[in-house]
Design a protein around this motif. Structure first.
Motif, PDB file in Angstrom:
ATOM      1  N   LEU A 153       0.765  -1.276  -0.281  1.00 10.47           N
ATOM      2  CA  LEU A 153       0.030  -0.242   0.131  1.00 10.47           C
ATOM      3  C   LEU A 153       0.978   1.220  -0.026  1.00 10.47           C
ATOM      4  N   ASP A 154       1.034   2.204  -0.954  1.00 10.17           N
ATOM      5  CA  ASP A 154       1.698   3.290  -1.128  1.00 10.17           C
ATOM      6  C   ASP A 154       0.754   4.508  -0.727  1.00 10.17           C
ATOM      7  N   ILE A 155       1.172   5.479   0.240  1.00 13.00           N
ATOM      8  CA  ILE A 155       0.396   6.444   0.639  1.00 13.00           C
ATOM      9  C   ILE A 155       1.401   7.634   0.333  1.00 13.00           C
ATOM     10  N   HIS A 156       0.584   8.289  -0.713  1.00  7.34           N
ATOM     11  CA  HIS A 156       1.144   9.616  -1.075  1.00  7.34           C
ATOM     12  C   HIS A 156       0.718  10.719  -0.435  1.00  7.34           C
ATOM     13  N   GLU A 157       1.341  11.982  -0.336  1.00  4.77           N
ATOM     14  CA  GLU A 157       1.079  13.041   0.485  1.00  4.77           C
ATOM     15  C   GLU A 157      -0.590  13.567   0.487  1.00  4.77           C
ATOM     16  N   HIS A 158      -1.467  13.517  -0.616  1.00  8.28           N
ATOM     17  CA  HIS A 158      -2.467  14.209  -0.672  1.00  8.28           C
ATOM     18  C   HIS A 158      -3.551  12.942  -1.076  1.00  8.28           C
ATOM     19  N   ASP A 159      -3.123  11.762  -0.741  1.00  5.41           N
ATOM     20  CA  ASP A 159      -4.059  10.651  -0.701  1.00  5.41           C
ATOM     21  C   ASP A 159      -5.139  10.540   0.240  1.00  5.41           C
ATOM     22  N   GLN A 160      -6.468  10.104  -0.013  1.00  3.46           N
ATOM     23  CA  GLN A 160      -7.577   9.938   0.976  1.00  3.46           C
ATOM     24  C   GLN A 160      -7.099   8.556   1.543  1.00  3.46           C
ATOM     25  N   PHE A 161      -6.747   8.376   2.822  1.00  2.86           N
ATOM     26  CA  PHE A 161      -6.321   7.226   3.243  1.00  2.86           C
ATOM     27  C   PHE A 161      -7.672   6.693   4.106  1.00  2.86           C
ATOM     28  N   ASP A 162      -7.787   5.345   3.597  1.00  2.00           N
ATOM     29  CA  ASP A 162      -9.166   4.645   4.191  1.00  2.00           C
ATOM     30  C   ASP A 162      -8.571   3.689   5.431  1.00  2.00           C
ATOM     31  N   GLU A 163      -8.737   4.433   6.456  1.00  2.00           N
ATOM     32  CA  GLU A 163      -8.260   3.992   7.924  1.00  2.00           C
ATOM     33  C   GLU A 163      -9.168   2.564   8.270  1.00  2.00           C
ATOM     34  N   ALA A 164     -10.234   2.571   7.899  1.00  2.00           N
ATOM     35  CA  ALA A 164     -11.128   1.317   8.176  1.00  2.00           C
ATOM     36  C   ALA A 164     -10.540   0.038   7.335  1.00  2.00           C
ATOM     37  N   GLN A 165     -10.172   0.366   5.979  1.00  2.27           N
ATOM     38  CA  GLN A 165      -9.768  -0.582   5.262  1.00  2.27           C
ATOM     39  C   GLN A 165      -8.253  -1.115   5.644  1.00  2.27           C
ATOM     40  N   PHE A 166      -7.506   0.043   5.897  1.00  2.25           N
ATOM     41  CA  PHE A 166      -6.139  -0.302   6.618  1.00  2.25           C
ATOM     42  C   PHE A 166      -6.328  -1.337   7.917  1.00  2.25           C
ATOM     43  N   THR A 167      -7.181  -0.695   8.763  1.00  2.00           N
ATOM     44  CA  THR A 167      -7.130  -1.488  10.083  1.00  2.00           C
ATOM     45  C   THR A 167      -7.632  -2.935   9.618  1.00  2.00           C
ATOM     46  N   ASN A 168      -8.526  -3.096   8.907  1.00  2.00           N
ATOM     47  CA  ASN A 168      -8.928  -4.539   8.332  1.00  2.00           C
ATOM     48  C   ASN A 168      -7.831  -5.272   8.064  1.00  2.00           C
ATOM     49  N   TRP A 169      -7.107  -4.761   7.070  1.00  2.00           N
ATOM     50  CA  TRP A 169      -5.834  -5.439   6.537  1.00  2.00           C
ATOM     51  C   TRP A 169      -5.055  -5.879   7.626  1.00  2.00           C
ATOM     52  N   VAL A 170      -4.440  -4.919   8.722  1.00  2.00           N
ATOM     53  CA  VAL A 170      -3.746  -5.144   9.691  1.00  2.00           C
ATOM     54  C   VAL A 170      -4.169  -6.304  10.765  1.00  2.00           C
ATOM     55  N   LYS A 171      -5.618  -6.375  10.982  1.00  2.00           N
ATOM     56  CA  LYS A 171      -6.269  -7.434  11.751  1.00  2.00           C
ATOM     57  C   LYS A 171      -6.099  -8.775  11.052  1.00  2.00           C
ATOM     58  N   GLN A 172      -6.252  -8.767   9.652  1.00  2.00           N
ATOM     59  CA  GLN A 172      -6.128  -9.947   9.065  1.00  2.00           C
ATOM     60  C   GLN A 172      -5.059 -10.395   8.938  1.00  2.00           C
ATOM     61  N   ALA A 173      -3.807  -9.550   8.649  1.00  2.00           N
ATOM     62  CA  ALA A 173      -2.452  -9.978   8.466  1.00  2.00           C
ATOM     63  C   ALA A 173      -1.920 -10.470   9.783  1.00  2.00           C
ATOM     64  N   SER A 174      -2.191  -9.843  10.948  1.00  2.00           N
ATOM     65  CA  SER A 174      -1.734 -10.398  12.294  1.00  2.00           C
ATOM     66  C   SER A 174      -2.184 -11.539  12.547  1.00  2.00           C
ATOM     67  N   ARG A 175      -3.235 -12.196  11.941  1.00  2.00           N
ATOM     68  CA  ARG A 175      -3.704 -13.738  12.256  1.00  2.00           C
ATOM     69  C   ARG A 175      -3.158 -14.703  11.116  1.00  2.00           C
ATOM     70  N   LEU A 176      -2.155 -14.114  10.336  1.00  2.00           N
ATOM     71  CA  LEU A 176      -1.495 -15.138   9.296  1.00  2.00           C
ATOM     72  C   LEU A 176      -0.241 -15.431   9.857  1.00  2.00           C
ATOM     73  N   PRO A 177       0.391 -16.751   9.454  1.00  7.37           N
ATOM     74  CA  PRO A 177       1.779 -16.541   9.695  1.00  7.37           C
ATOM     75  C   PRO A 177       2.704 -15.580   9.153  1.00  7.37           C
ATOM     76  N   GLY A 178       3.529 -15.109   9.915  1.00  8.46           N
ATOM     77  CA  GLY A 178       4.317 -13.908   9.647  1.00  8.46           C
ATOM     78  C   GLY A 178       5.711 -14.242   9.000  1.00  8.46           C
ATOM     79  N   GLU A 179       6.596 -13.292   8.732  1.00  8.76           N
ATOM     80  CA  GLU A 179       7.747 -13.453   8.094  1.00  8.76           C
ATOM     81  C   GLU A 179       8.644 -13.792   9.149  1.00  8.76           C
ATOM     82  N   ARG A 180       9.680 -14.388   9.247  1.00 12.35           N
ATOM     83  CA  ARG A 180      10.899 -14.841   9.907  1.00 12.35           C
ATOM     84  C   ARG A 180      12.170 -13.930   9.555  1.00 12.35           C
ATOM     85  N   MET A 181      12.483 -12.833   9.912  1.00  9.90           N
ATOM     86  CA  MET A 181      13.509 -11.901   9.600  1.00  9.90           C
ATOM     87  C   MET A 181      14.614 -11.865  10.602  1.00  9.90           C
TER      88      MET A 181
END
Length: 157
Positions: A129-157
């Motif tokens: 997700l690329d966020i530019h200076e004047h973008d309309q940022f969808d906080e609800a969608q971002f939060t949804n993605w974060v919640k989903q991503a946190s429940r998936l196996p993560g990367e080992r780095m």
């Protein structure tokens, strides 16, 4: 003191003292990405955000706050000059990186999110997700993605 003037020595001493006190500003790498030492926990992530140039700093604060709210107890670190967010024992699910004209959020298992974040990657599972200076940022969608991503196996780095 061969080759050094008193003024040069004084500047170096002042810079060294500031660095020891932690007052020196992090260097910005190409594209404005802050150079922050590798570290675990909230402090290095907050140092990274504080060093983000201009409007990107506000974006960094917003992203961090949304992630913390979406995933209570989220683990944080800075590695490779990028803040990482993860779940203990599961690895990292998200990373942030500053570029000249935008802030890039990497969802390491983004291909498994619904809907899939818009930015394709050379990595099979990663989406951006690329966020530019004047973008309309969808906080609800971002939060949804974060919640989903946190429940998936993560990367080992």
């Amino acid at each position: 003191m061969a080759g050094k003037t008193p003024r040069t020595s004084a500047k170096r001493a002042t810079k060294a003292a500031a660095t020891k006190r932690g007052a020196a500003k992090p260097r910005l790498l190409a594209g404005g990405n802050p150079q922050i030492a590798k570290g675990y926990g909230d402090a290095p992530v907050q140092a990274y955000i504080a060093a983000m140039p201009g409007w990107k700093r506000d974006v960094g604060h917003s992203l961090d706050a949304l992630i913390v709210r979406a995933v209570p107890g989220v683990h944080k670190a800075v590695k490779w000059n990028s803040p990482l967010y993860g779940v203990e024992g599961q690895g990292w699910f998200l990373g942030i990186h500053v570029f000249s004209r935008y802030v890039k959020v990497a969802f390491f298992r983004g291909a498994s999110l619904h809907p899939v974040p818009p930015g394709a990657s050379k990595q099979q599972h990663t989406r951006y997700l690329d966020i530019h200076e004047h973008d309309q940022f969808d906080e609800a969608q971002f939060t949804n993605w974060v919640k989903q991503a946190s429940r998936l196996p993560g990367e080992r780095m």
